[in-house]
Design a protein around this motif. Structure first.
Motif, PDB file in Angstrom:
ATOM      1  N   LEU A   1       0.801  -1.214   0.000  1.00  0.00           N
ATOM      2  CA  LEU A   1       0.000   0.000   0.000  1.00  0.00           C
ATOM      3  C   LEU A   1       0.832   1.260   0.000  1.00  0.00           C
ATOM      4  O   LEU A   1       0.290   2.342  -0.060  1.00  0.00           O
ATOM      5  CB  LEU A   1      -0.919  -0.004   1.219  1.00  0.00           C
ATOM      6  N   LEU A  23     -10.957  -4.266   1.210  1.00  0.00           N
ATOM      7  CA  LEU A  23     -10.730  -2.858   1.530  1.00  0.00           C
ATOM      8  C   LEU A  23     -11.145  -2.527   2.961  1.00  0.00           C
ATOM      9  O   LEU A  23     -10.524  -1.692   3.608  1.00  0.00           O
ATOM     10  CB  LEU A  23     -11.474  -1.968   0.535  1.00  0.00           C
ATOM     11  N   GLN A  26      -8.385  -3.057   5.240  1.00  0.00           N
ATOM     12  CA  GLN A  26      -7.256  -2.155   5.031  1.00  0.00           C
ATOM     13  C   GLN A  26      -7.632  -0.684   5.142  1.00  0.00           C
ATOM     14  O   GLN A  26      -6.828   0.195   4.837  1.00  0.00           O
ATOM     15  CB  GLN A  26      -6.651  -2.399   3.638  1.00  0.00           C
ATOM     16  N   ASP A  29      -5.331   2.066   6.378  1.00  0.00           N
ATOM     17  CA  ASP A  29      -4.129   2.328   5.591  1.00  0.00           C
ATOM     18  C   ASP A  29      -4.425   3.094   4.306  1.00  0.00           C
ATOM     19  O   ASP A  29      -3.504   3.423   3.562  1.00  0.00           O
ATOM     20  CB  ASP A  29      -3.436   1.012   5.224  1.00  0.00           C
ATOM     21  N   LEU A  30      -5.693   3.372   4.035  1.00  0.00           N
ATOM     22  CA  LEU A  30      -6.089   4.038   2.793  1.00  0.00           C
ATOM     23  C   LEU A  30      -6.469   5.485   3.049  1.00  0.00           C
ATOM     24  O   LEU A  30      -7.145   5.787   4.022  1.00  0.00           O
ATOM     25  CB  LEU A  30      -7.280   3.302   2.172  1.00  0.00           C
ATOM     26  N   GLN A  31      -6.038   6.366   2.160  1.00  0.00           N
ATOM     27  CA  GLN A  31      -6.400   7.776   2.304  1.00  0.00           C
ATOM     28  C   GLN A  31      -7.792   8.023   1.748  1.00  0.00           C
ATOM     29  O   GLN A  31      -8.577   8.759   2.326  1.00  0.00           O
ATOM     30  CB  GLN A  31      -5.391   8.658   1.576  1.00  0.00           C
ATOM     31  N   CYS A  32      -8.100   7.430   0.608  1.00  0.00           N
ATOM     32  CA  CYS A  32      -9.430   7.579   0.032  1.00  0.00           C
ATOM     33  C   CYS A  32      -9.678   6.463  -0.967  1.00  0.00           C
ATOM     34  O   CYS A  32      -8.744   5.837  -1.464  1.00  0.00           O
ATOM     35  CB  CYS A  32      -9.607   8.950  -0.624  1.00  0.00           C
ATOM     36  N   LEU A  33     -10.936   6.243  -1.262  1.00  0.00           N
ATOM     37  CA  LEU A  33     -11.345   5.275  -2.270  1.00  0.00           C
ATOM     38  C   LEU A  33     -12.058   6.035  -3.372  1.00  0.00           C
ATOM     39  O   LEU A  33     -12.994   6.788  -3.115  1.00  0.00           O
ATOM     40  CB  LEU A  33     -12.294   4.236  -1.676  1.00  0.00           C
TER      41      LEU A  33
END
Length: 71
Positions: A1, A23, A26, A29-33
């Motif tokens: 990532l 998702l 996770q 760990d994600l800023q945006c989708l």
């Protein structure tokens, strides 16, 4: 990532529910989708809107001014 600039990670899926499940695990760990279609109950951003945040869109979900005044 953790991608370098100009690097893209991708995977193929047959079922959007598999994408939502992965998702969800996770999400921290994600800023945006970014998507044209809904992905489960996850918050998504439309294409072209990632660099146009609203006033209540906070980086990493943290209201910076509230954080600073609470110190």
């Amino acid at each position: 990532l953790h991608s370098r600039i100009a690097m893209l990670h991708y995977e193929f899926y047959d079922d959007i529910n598999d994408v939502a499940t992965k998702l969800t695990t996770q999400i921290d760990d994600l800023q945006c989708l970014v998507s044209k279609k809904p992905i489960g109950n996850l918050p998504i951003i439309s294409f072209g809107k990632t660099q146009q945040p609203a006033l209540n869109d906070y980086a990493d979900g943290v209201d910076t001014m509230f954080f600073l005044t609470a110190l």
